[in-house]
Design an enzyme around this catalytic site. Structure first.
Site, PDB file in Angstrom:
ATOM      1  N   HIS A 149      52.823  57.336  14.552  1.00 34.42           N
ATOM      2  CA  HIS A 149      51.788  56.615  13.804  1.00 34.42           C
ATOM      3  C   HIS A 149      51.743  57.059  12.344  1.00 34.42           C
ATOM      4  CE1 HIS A 149      48.833  53.607  14.376  1.00 34.42           C
ATOM      5  NE2 HIS A 149      47.764  54.344  14.537  1.00 34.42           N
ATOM      6  N   TYR A 170      41.345  58.918   8.326  1.00 41.26           N
ATOM      7  CA  TYR A 170      41.916  58.525   9.618  1.00 41.26           C
ATOM      8  C   TYR A 170      42.304  57.053   9.553  1.00 41.26           C
ATOM      9  CZ  TYR A 170      40.793  63.085  11.483  1.00 41.26           C
ATOM     10  OH  TYR A 170      40.749  64.451  11.680  1.00 41.26           O
ATOM     11  N   ASN A 214      42.012  54.283  11.197  1.00 46.64           N
ATOM     12  CA  ASN A 214      41.153  53.103  11.381  1.00 46.64           C
ATOM     13  C   ASN A 214      40.278  52.788  10.178  1.00 46.64           C
ATOM     14  OD1 ASN A 214      42.286  53.284  13.885  1.00 46.64           O
ATOM     15  ND2 ASN A 214      40.380  53.455  15.017  1.00 46.64           N
ATOM     16  N   ASP A 272      53.580  51.935  10.506  1.00 49.13           N
ATOM     17  CA  ASP A 272      54.382  51.830  11.726  1.00 49.13           C
ATOM     18  C   ASP A 272      54.219  50.464  12.377  1.00 49.13           C
ATOM     19  OD1 ASP A 272      51.650  52.991  12.183  1.00 49.13           O
ATOM     20  OD2 ASP A 272      52.185  52.656  14.273  1.00 49.13           O
ATOM     21  N   ASN A 301      45.136  48.856  13.561  1.00 52.82           N
ATOM     22  CA  ASN A 301      43.784  49.121  13.054  1.00 52.82           C
ATOM     23  C   ASN A 301      43.767  49.520  11.581  1.00 52.82           C
ATOM     24  OD1 ASN A 301      42.428  48.522  15.452  1.00 52.82           O
ATOM     25  ND2 ASN A 301      42.756  50.576  16.265  1.00 52.82           N
TER      26      ASN A 301
END
Length: 238
Positions: free
Chosen positions: A19, A64, A66, A91, A112
């Site tokens: 990720h 982060y 999201n 990714d 996200n």
């Protein structure tokens, strides 16, 4: 100014995750070109530099994944930039490992981080998707993306990141098709324009035609059944 935003999750726990290939790409570009030291700004790690005669801001959101758009959107507002001044690198599950695609706008594909960018930055920005492959079933996706790249992945991962860093000037100049060819060549593929066209498959034979090519049990020579078979398949001499 162009913002190049590599997406990922902050902290050592996530550093090697699939990720985080966006962070890895940003780091590779940073190492290859002349940038200021990383600093904390806009809820992100940022570095300023110049590529192909244009000012570039590298940004790795620390919110982060999201909430990536909060950091990138804040930077865009500060510099009064438009979505066309942004490139996001992230990714992509639906691309095989090592494959890359670059386009402007489009959907979030369930990512996200991209959902957040769309909400905070608009949608008409360029999206560089780096394939990490799909685990095969939906239930394994989270484990797949939040797991580190395997040792075998280094065979394509490092050449891909190096090629992206080497040709970042094409990214800045919006020479998208040329950049895609460079990345494909680095992975041992021919450029997109040089790929041979797939050969046409032979037309599928009908079940009746297939039946003719297989040995058949001895058939009746006379009677109603023989007459019906003759109508269907014809005589051998037909």
């Amino acid at each position: 100014m162009l913002i190049i935003a590599g997406l990922g999750n902050p902290g050592g726990k996530y550093a090697g995750n699939r990720h985080n290939i966006g962070f890895m790409a940003a780091d590779a570009i940073y190492r290859r070109h002349n940038f200021s030291p990383w600093s904390k700004k806009f809820k992100a790690e940022t570095a300023e530099g110049e590529i192909a005669g244009e000012k570039v801001l590298l940004i790795k959101p620390q919110t982060y994944m999201n909430l990536s758009g909060e950091a990138v959107g804040e930077a865009m507002r500060f510099y009064k930039l438009q979505p066309t001044d942004l490139v996001a690198i992230y990714d992509e599950l639906d691309l095989p490992p090592g494959k890359a695609r670059l386009k402007t706008g489009g959907g979030h594909g369930g990512h996200n981080g991209i959902k957040s960018l769309d909400a905070h930055c608009g949608k008409e920005y360029r999206r560089l998707r780096l394939g990490i492959g799909h685990p095969g079933v939906k239930e394994l996706v989270q484990h797949h993306v939040l797991s580190d790249f395997a040792k075998a992945d280094q065979a394509w991962l490092q050449p891909l990141l190096d090629a992206l860093a080497d040709n970042a000037d094409m990214l800045v100049r919006k020479e998208d098709s040329q950049l895609m060819n460079k990345l494909a060549l680095a992975l041992g593929d021919k450029g997109e324009e040089d790929k041979p066209k797939p050969e046409k498959k032979a037309a599928a034979k009908s079940h009746i035609h297939q039946a003719r090519n297989h040995s058949q049990p001895k058939l009746p020579a006379s009677g109603p059944m023989a007459e019906m078979l003759k109508k269907m398949f014809g005589n051998k001499g037909d």
